[in-house]
Write a protein that holds these residues in place. Structure first.
Motif, PDB file in Angstrom:
ATOM      1  N   ILE A 158       0.807  -1.219   0.000  1.00  0.00           N
ATOM      2  CA  ILE A 158       0.000   0.000   0.000  1.00  0.00           C
ATOM      3  C   ILE A 158       0.844   1.274   0.000  1.00  0.00           C
ATOM      4  O   ILE A 158       0.314   2.374  -0.175  1.00  0.00           O
ATOM      5  N   PHE A 159       2.176   1.123   0.197  1.00  0.00           N
ATOM      6  CA  PHE A 159       3.028   2.308   0.250  1.00  0.00           C
ATOM      7  C   PHE A 159       4.469   1.888  -0.014  1.00  0.00           C
ATOM      8  O   PHE A 159       4.890   0.799   0.383  1.00  0.00           O
ATOM      9  N   ASN A 160       5.196   2.749  -0.688  1.00  0.00           N
ATOM     10  CA  ASN A 160       6.590   2.470  -1.023  1.00  0.00           C
ATOM     11  C   ASN A 160       7.328   3.794  -1.060  1.00  0.00           C
ATOM     12  O   ASN A 160       6.874   4.745  -1.695  1.00  0.00           O
ATOM     13  N   GLU A 161       8.455   3.884  -0.356  1.00  0.00           N
ATOM     14  CA  GLU A 161       9.170   5.156  -0.289  1.00  0.00           C
ATOM     15  C   GLU A 161      10.670   4.911  -0.156  1.00  0.00           C
ATOM     16  O   GLU A 161      11.105   3.934   0.450  1.00  0.00           O
ATOM     17  N   GLY A 162      11.456   5.790  -0.715  1.00  0.00           N
ATOM     18  CA  GLY A 162      12.910   5.719  -0.594  1.00  0.00           C
ATOM     19  C   GLY A 162      13.550   5.179  -1.856  1.00  0.00           C
ATOM     20  O   GLY A 162      12.982   4.357  -2.571  1.00  0.00           O
ATOM     21  N   GLU A 163      14.744   5.652  -2.106  1.00  0.00           N
ATOM     22  CA  GLU A 163      15.467   5.249  -3.311  1.00  0.00           C
ATOM     23  C   GLU A 163      16.426   4.109  -2.976  1.00  0.00           C
ATOM     24  O   GLU A 163      17.216   4.184  -2.031  1.00  0.00           O
ATOM     25  N   VAL A 164      16.345   3.044  -3.763  1.00  0.00           N
ATOM     26  CA  VAL A 164      17.262   1.917  -3.576  1.00  0.00           C
ATOM     27  C   VAL A 164      18.646   2.349  -4.058  1.00  0.00           C
ATOM     28  O   VAL A 164      18.817   2.780  -5.202  1.00  0.00           O
ATOM     29  N   PRO A 165      19.667   2.272  -3.196  1.00  0.00           N
ATOM     30  CA  PRO A 165      21.002   2.740  -3.592  1.00  0.00           C
ATOM     31  C   PRO A 165      21.642   1.830  -4.641  1.00  0.00           C
ATOM     32  O   PRO A 165      21.348   0.638  -4.709  1.00  0.00           O
ATOM     33  N   LYS A 166      22.515   2.435  -5.450  1.00  0.00           N
ATOM     34  CA  LYS A 166      23.291   1.655  -6.418  1.00  0.00           C
ATOM     35  C   LYS A 166      24.642   1.359  -5.773  1.00  0.00           C
ATOM     36  O   LYS A 166      25.437   2.261  -5.518  1.00  0.00           O
ATOM     37  N   LEU A 167      24.877   0.101  -5.499  1.00  0.00           N
ATOM     38  CA  LEU A 167      26.083  -0.300  -4.798  1.00  0.00           C
ATOM     39  C   LEU A 167      27.237  -0.539  -5.763  1.00  0.00           C
ATOM     40  O   LEU A 167      27.032  -0.765  -6.960  1.00  0.00           O
ATOM     41  N   TYR A 168      28.422  -0.487  -5.227  1.00  0.00           N
ATOM     42  CA  TYR A 168      29.625  -0.730  -6.026  1.00  0.00           C
ATOM     43  C   TYR A 168      29.690  -2.203  -6.432  1.00  0.00           C
ATOM     44  O   TYR A 168      29.071  -3.071  -5.813  1.00  0.00           O
ATOM     45  N   GLU A 169      30.411  -2.487  -7.450  1.00  0.00           N
ATOM     46  CA  GLU A 169      30.572  -3.863  -7.896  1.00  0.00           C
ATOM     47  C   GLU A 169      31.315  -4.658  -6.815  1.00  0.00           C
ATOM     48  O   GLU A 169      32.327  -4.226  -6.284  1.00  0.00           O
ATOM     49  N   GLY A 170      30.796  -5.793  -6.504  1.00  0.00           N
ATOM     50  CA  GLY A 170      31.383  -6.619  -5.450  1.00  0.00           C
ATOM     51  C   GLY A 170      30.763  -6.387  -4.085  1.00  0.00           C
ATOM     52  O   GLY A 170      31.297  -6.880  -3.076  1.00  0.00           O
ATOM     53  N   ALA A 171      29.640  -5.644  -4.014  1.00  0.00           N
ATOM     54  CA  ALA A 171      28.943  -5.426  -2.736  1.00  0.00           C
ATOM     55  C   ALA A 171      28.518  -6.769  -2.142  1.00  0.00           C
ATOM     56  O   ALA A 171      28.196  -7.723  -2.867  1.00  0.00           O
ATOM     57  N   GLU A 172      28.501  -6.850  -0.805  1.00  0.00           N
ATOM     58  CA  GLU A 172      28.305  -8.134  -0.134  1.00  0.00           C
ATOM     59  C   GLU A 172      27.106  -8.109   0.808  1.00  0.00           C
ATOM     60  O   GLU A 172      26.711  -7.045   1.301  1.00  0.00           O
ATOM     61  N   PRO A 173      26.536  -9.277   1.098  1.00  0.00           N
ATOM     62  CA  PRO A 173      25.469  -9.352   2.103  1.00  0.00           C
ATOM     63  C   PRO A 173      26.040  -9.120   3.499  1.00  0.00           C
ATOM     64  O   PRO A 173      27.252  -9.239   3.719  1.00  0.00           O
ATOM     65  N   HIS A 174      25.177  -8.829   4.439  1.00  0.00           N
ATOM     66  CA  HIS A 174      25.641  -8.389   5.754  1.00  0.00           C
ATOM     67  C   HIS A 174      26.467  -9.435   6.487  1.00  0.00           C
ATOM     68  O   HIS A 174      27.339  -9.082   7.281  1.00  0.00           O
TER      69      HIS A 174
END
Length: 423
Positions: free
Chosen positions: A127-143
């Motif tokens: 029902i709602f969506n807000e905020g820009e998904v960032p563009k990560l650098y190549e090779g970005a990793e999960p937490h």
């Protein structure tokens, strides 16, 4: 739990409403009404027996005063039989009341009319969506890889100490965790919520009061020796603050907040989707709880939604809000909205908050009432929400704020952490 008069007066609507949860209530609703008919018959018989006993007692007293001891003694034999009958009826009535309560405990709340029918999370409505998904650098990793890389969360050490699902936060990871807790509490208290420090162990009555039992039996950690449960959320001790309380209308609104560790067995949770911080047995959460007048509870519900929105905006995390379908709505809830943060590194949404209105369902279990303007006792409405659950918020920050030089700390948290980057 639902009130029997409500079920009796709205039988078809209750069955139809629960069908939107995929809960076939026909059999149990009919059973509730049959047991309640028996209970009411026993109550009438008991009332009539008590009335007859009272009348006889008065008559016996009058006879003694009039010097008619022989007639009075004859009537006393009748009172003995009535007292025996009174005792049996009380015992039978208690059994019926217990049977009725156990049946009512098995019936979930009726969803609000706006809650869509559906089977599971696939049928929830965004029902709602807000905020820009960032563009990560190549090779970005999960937490979980970032945690190891920067030595801020040790999952293997937690596994050694306790088992899977019990991470150890270290250094700047522990400091960031503490910063989030303090930030959430400060936001909540600034919005008018009173802070509470709550017990982490609760008794069985508390679990029944908020609906964890019998629905979640086996999913909570339980100490059988003392018959105490580790809390799955601060909702349980926080809402039970008001168990067996009679409020005045002037007491509304009541708003409290509290930080607690939470404990969930999460049996059967396996796979990549529960890796790292995504699904834990022990985690930290800050909760907001409200007790409201029934006429104002949905306005309060909207206010809680806006409050959580404000926190996520300050954290600058991309998020969406889902209205849960009937099949995914929690057992005691009439309506629930879930907040989810987008994890860019995992390319998936992570649930970080649920905000629910239970209407009078919990209050009936809790015997939480208020005296209305007509001087009659009425059930209050209860609400609660995560503000916020830390693990997936932390996962979202680590993943969405990662750069080639390190993990940048959201600006709003820097005064709490004392540092602006994890490197």
């Amino acid at each position: 739990m639902l009130q029997v008069p409500f079920i009796r007066e709205n039988k078809a609507a209750v069955i139809a409403g629960l069908a939107r949860r995929n809960f076939d209530a026909t059999t149990i609703v009919n059973e509730v009404l049959v047991v309640d008919d028996s209970r009411r018959t026993l109550q009438t018989d008991l009332d009539n027996t008590k009335a007859e006993l009272n009348a006889l007692s008065k008559e016996i007293g009058d006879l003694y005063k009039a010097g008619k001891a022989q007639e009075a003694n004859a009537l006393k034999e009748k009172t003995t039989a009535l007292k025996d009958s009174d005792k049996v009826l009380k015992e039978q009535l208690q059994v019926k009341e217990d049977d009725l309560k156990q049946l009512l405990y098995k019936i979930p709340n009726v969803p609000h009319p706006s809650v869509p029918a559906g089977n599971n999370e696939a049928d929830n409505e965004e029902i709602f969506n807000e905020g820009e998904v960032p563009k990560l650098y190549e090779g970005a990793e999960p937490h979980w890889e970032l945690a190891k890389k920067y030595d801020i969360i040790d999952f293997e050490l937690g596994n050694k100490i306790s088992g899977a699902g019990f991470p150890v936060y270290k250094g700047k990871g522990a400091r960031l965790q503490r910063a989030l807790i303090a930030y959430f509490l400060d936001k909540n208290t600034a919005a008018g919520y009173t802070e509470y420090q709550l017990p982490l162990l609760v008794n069985e009555a508390s679990c029944y009061g908020t609906g964890q039992l019998p629905d979640k039996e086996g999913q909570m950690y339980h100490d059988s020796r003392d018959d105490l449960y580790l809390i799955p959320t601060a909702e349980v001790p926080g809402t039970n603050v008001f168990r067996d309380v009679l409020l005045a209308e002037s007491d509304f609104p009541i708003s409290i907040t509290g930080y607690t560790p939470c404990f969930r067995r999460e049996a059967g949770s396996y796979g990549a989707h529960v890796r790292g911080l995504n699904r834990l047995h022990q985690f930290d959460k800050v909760e907001i709880i409200r007790v409201e007048h029934p006429e104002n509870s949905y306005e309060a519900f909207d206010g809680m939604i806006e409050h959580v929105k404000g926190i996520l905006r300050e954290l600058k995390l991309p998020y969406r809000i889902l209205r849960l379908c009937g099949g995914d709505t929690g057992f005691p809830s009439a309506m629930t909205y879930d907040f989810e943060v987008f994890s860019t590194a995992q390319d998936r949404w992570l649930e970080i908050s649920s905000v629910s209105n239970f209407e009078s369902y919990q209050a009936n279990r809790l015997r939480l009432r208020f005296k209305n303007s007509a001087g009659k006792n009425e059930l209050a409405h209860t609400l609660n929400g995560s503000s916020l659950a830390l693990p997936r918020v932390l996962a979202g920050i680590l993943e969405n704020y990662q750069t080639e030089k390190g993990i940048v700390i959201p600006e709003v948290l820097v005064p709490y952490t004392g540092f602006s980057i994890i490197d």
